[in-house]
Design a protein around this motif. Structure first.
Motif, PDB file in Angstrom:
ATOM      1  N   PHE A 422      -9.170  68.413   4.142  1.00  0.00           N
ATOM      2  CA  PHE A 422      -8.454  68.125   2.818  1.00  0.00           C
ATOM      3  C   PHE A 422      -9.007  69.116   1.844  1.00  0.00           C
ATOM      4  O   PHE A 422      -8.319  69.460   0.910  1.00  0.00           O
ATOM      5  N   GLY A 423     -10.311  69.483   1.812  1.00  0.00           N
ATOM      6  CA  GLY A 423     -10.779  70.267   0.824  1.00  0.00           C
ATOM      7  C   GLY A 423     -10.165  71.718   1.184  1.00  0.00           C
ATOM      8  O   GLY A 423     -10.065  72.344   0.160  1.00  0.00           O
ATOM      9  N   GLU A 424     -10.073  72.261   2.329  1.00  0.00           N
ATOM     10  CA  GLU A 424      -9.844  73.401   2.762  1.00  0.00           C
ATOM     11  C   GLU A 424      -8.308  73.820   2.103  1.00  0.00           C
ATOM     12  O   GLU A 424      -7.849  74.871   1.858  1.00  0.00           O
ATOM     13  N   ALA A 425      -7.555  72.724   2.330  1.00  0.00           N
ATOM     14  CA  ALA A 425      -6.237  72.709   1.870  1.00  0.00           C
ATOM     15  C   ALA A 425      -5.839  72.995   0.443  1.00  0.00           C
ATOM     16  O   ALA A 425      -4.789  73.601   0.086  1.00  0.00           O
ATOM     17  N   LEU A 426      -6.787  72.473  -0.535  1.00  0.00           N
ATOM     18  CA  LEU A 426      -6.772  72.577  -1.780  1.00  0.00           C
ATOM     19  C   LEU A 426      -7.831  73.687  -2.078  1.00  0.00           C
ATOM     20  O   LEU A 426      -7.807  74.077  -3.414  1.00  0.00           O
ATOM     21  N   ASP A 427      -8.510  74.280  -1.362  1.00  0.00           N
ATOM     22  CA  ASP A 427      -9.458  75.346  -1.917  1.00  0.00           C
ATOM     23  C   ASP A 427     -10.540  74.642  -2.821  1.00  0.00           C
ATOM     24  O   ASP A 427     -10.791  75.478  -3.511  1.00  0.00           O
ATOM     25  N   LEU A 428     -10.848  73.534  -2.597  1.00  0.00           N
ATOM     26  CA  LEU A 428     -11.744  72.859  -3.325  1.00  0.00           C
ATOM     27  C   LEU A 428     -12.909  72.032  -2.338  1.00  0.00           C
ATOM     28  O   LEU A 428     -12.468  71.345  -1.389  1.00  0.00           O
ATOM     29  N   THR A 429     -14.126  71.961  -2.955  1.00  0.00           N
ATOM     30  CA  THR A 429     -15.029  71.018  -1.966  1.00  0.00           C
ATOM     31  C   THR A 429     -15.200  69.832  -2.876  1.00  0.00           C
ATOM     32  O   THR A 429     -15.437  69.880  -4.347  1.00  0.00           O
ATOM     33  N   PRO A 430     -14.674  68.920  -2.291  1.00  0.00           N
ATOM     34  CA  PRO A 430     -14.995  67.444  -3.042  1.00  0.00           C
ATOM     35  C   PRO A 430     -16.128  67.263  -3.778  1.00  0.00           C
ATOM     36  O   PRO A 430     -17.280  67.509  -3.042  1.00  0.00           O
ATOM     37  N   ALA A 431     -15.994  66.899  -4.939  1.00  0.00           N
ATOM     38  CA  ALA A 431     -17.268  66.723  -5.688  1.00  0.00           C
ATOM     39  C   ALA A 431     -17.936  65.355  -5.177  1.00  0.00           C
ATOM     40  O   ALA A 431     -19.130  65.083  -5.564  1.00  0.00           O
ATOM     41  N   LEU A 432     -17.111  64.203  -4.798  1.00  0.00           N
ATOM     42  CA  LEU A 432     -17.742  63.045  -4.517  1.00  0.00           C
ATOM     43  C   LEU A 432     -16.662  62.347  -3.426  1.00  0.00           C
ATOM     44  O   LEU A 432     -15.387  62.437  -3.433  1.00  0.00           O
ATOM     45  N   CYS A 433     -17.138  61.774  -2.195  1.00  0.00           N
ATOM     46  CA  CYS A 433     -16.585  60.953  -1.272  1.00  0.00           C
ATOM     47  C   CYS A 433     -16.995  59.553  -1.253  1.00  0.00           C
ATOM     48  O   CYS A 433     -18.074  59.214  -0.943  1.00  0.00           O
TER      49      CYS A 433
END
Length: 492
Positions: A422-433
């Protein structure tokens, strides 16, 4: 361009421990990103050392486990500019001003500086100004203003040594209007030169490394009005799809900012027909944000305080009417005016945005200081979140990317997109899960309480507190523990 006296430009009045204390590392928290090394590795041609290879392999393996790629080594200390970094970080902790309707001329020598100037001109905080970029540097500016009036702000770059720079600056002063502000971009990081430029009336002196955001903050800072109303930091929470839990997370983060970090905050529920902030805080005010939007020109601090409900000592609520008796056809200008006035009420303003798409929501998303996207690990959320992220990155190229929060992770029996994918598709590292905890969240919603009140020791409460610290860029105050002996020997 007038001489400045009696001011020490290096008196920053800055406390690093207050704003930039490093958070503790946890598995669900965002891993720190290392800056790229512009100088390369000076020992790249040497044969690798066995222990170094083992250490690098171990780091790569740990990075794979965390779902991130191996990071390059940080740049050497000489390449950084700590003053610029501190100023940028300190300004980011508060609401940022925009440039007034003025004309700015930027005369560059280095092509890269011209690229930074063009990027700064496209920034959202510079949209009201007219920015013109030209090549030739300080010498071209002196020649150009022989036959034309100078604009409100002139930025000139010079690669000449200090004596030549000062001589050309004197010639520029002869053709500059008295009200023109001048910013010099040079290559010598010399305190004596800086003080001499300040004495001659230069408004600011910049040295590499430059960036578009540095140029933006320099320009806006020169026209910041000390008598202007205080602007708090605006944080917008947006759900990638309906039912993702953006409202719940927004309410809990606002509560954590005010109670955990002991900072004033205002929560604004902009979901006029279906808002739940009043239910979550067990409040039923007679007036709310709909009354403010209906008469934005009359909204002043006294009327605003009367319309807001007091949830805690530090947290105020602008509740939504949550009724279908009206169509709520409100203009984007009214939303912009009301949210701008609310920013003067507290250091932090949390906006709970509904899952609709309109002109006013787009404007608020792009003008907020921080944007938090809440999604669930499914395909619809991934598609919608990517559309929002792409829009924000195009419109805000000089701002930090939005924060991604993955909610309801681990629903039994539901196929989910892995967090890493999910994070790679958005090029974002989730800040919180946040894990799927229906009992905890359901009990809090039904009781009109926050997660920290129902389950203060839960993993979700800890994660929400950490997200609040990331957004506020500060640590909770230290609690002074009193011992029994100190109370016995306390002076009366």
């Amino acid at each position: 361009m007038k001489p400045q006296q009696g001011h020490d430009p290096f008196d920053l009045d800055f406390d690093a421990d207050d704003e930039f204390a490093a958070p503790q590392d946890e598995s669900w928290r965002e891993p720190p990103a290392a800056a790229a090394d512009p100088f390369g590795d000076p020992f790249a041609d040497l044969p690798p050392v066995r222990e170094t290879v083992r250490a690098e392999a171990r780091l790569d393996a740990e990075a794979d486990d965390l779902g991130v790629s191996a990071l390059p080594p940080p740049p050497p200390p000489a390449a950084a500019n700590p003053v610029h970094d501190m100023l940028a970080g300190a300004e980011a902790a508060f609401g940022e001003a925009s440039l007034p309707r003025i004309t700015v001329h930027i005369y560059c020598v280095n092509p890269q500086t011209a690229e930074f100037a063009e990027a700064a001109a496209a920034d959202r905080r510079m949209e009201r100004g007219v920015v013109v970029t030209r090549m030739g540097g300080l010498a071209a500016a002196v020649e150009a203003y022989q036959n034309q009036a100078t604009p409100s702000l002139v930025m000139v770059e010079s690669a000449d040594p200090p004596p030549v720079l000062l001589g050309q600056l004197d010639r520029l002063a002869e053709v500059c209007d008295p009200g023109t502000k001048v910013v010099v971009i040079g290559s010598a990081n010399d305190i004596a030169l800086y003080r001499e430029l300040m004495r001659r009336g230069v408004s600011e002196y910049l040295v590499p490394p430059l960036s578009p955001l540095l140029l933006v903050r320099t320009a806006t800072g020169l026209y910041a009005d000390p008598s202007a109303p205080f602007l708090g930091r605006q944080i917008a929470f947006c759900g990638a799809k309906g039912g993702a839990g953006a409202s719940t997370i927004a309410h809990n983060v606002a509560h954590s900012i005010s109670e955990r970090l002991q900072t004033g905050a205002v929560l604004v529920d902009l979901d006029l027909p279906f808002g739940t902030a009043g239910l979550d805080f067990n409040q039923d005010p007679l007036q709310g944000v709909a009354d403010a939007l209906g008469q934005p020109d009359r909204l002043d601090p006294v009327l605003m305080d009367r319309m807001m409900a007091r949830c805690t000592e530090r947290l105020s609520l602008f509740a939504a009417p949550a009724t279908l008796d009206a169509d709520w056809d409100i203009s984007a200008e009214a939303f912009e005016e009301v949210t701008q006035k609310i920013r003067g009420a507290a250091p932090f303003v949390v906006l709970d945005l509904p899952h609709v798409w309109s002109a006013w929501k787009r404007k608020i998303l792009l003008s907020s200081d921080d944007l938090v996207i809440v999604a669930t690990p499914d395909l619809a959320s991934l598609r919608n979140a990517k559309n929002i992220v792409d829009l924000v990155r195009r419109a805000r190229p000089n701002d930090a990317p939005p924060r991604l929060v993955l909610n309801q992770v681990g629903v039994p029996g539901r196929p989910e997109i892995p967090v890493k994918d999910f994070g790679e598709a958005l090029d974002l590292t989730p800040a919180l899960c946040l894990p799927f905890e229906p009992k905890l969240f359901g009990q809090a919603a039904n009781n009109g309480q926050m997660i920290s009140e129902v389950g203060p020791k839960s993993r979700s409460a800890e994660g929400l507190d950490h997200l609040a610290q990331q957004i506020a860029r500060r640590e909770p105050p230290q609690v002074q523990k009193t011992s029994l002996l100190s109370s016995l020997f306390k002076k009366k």
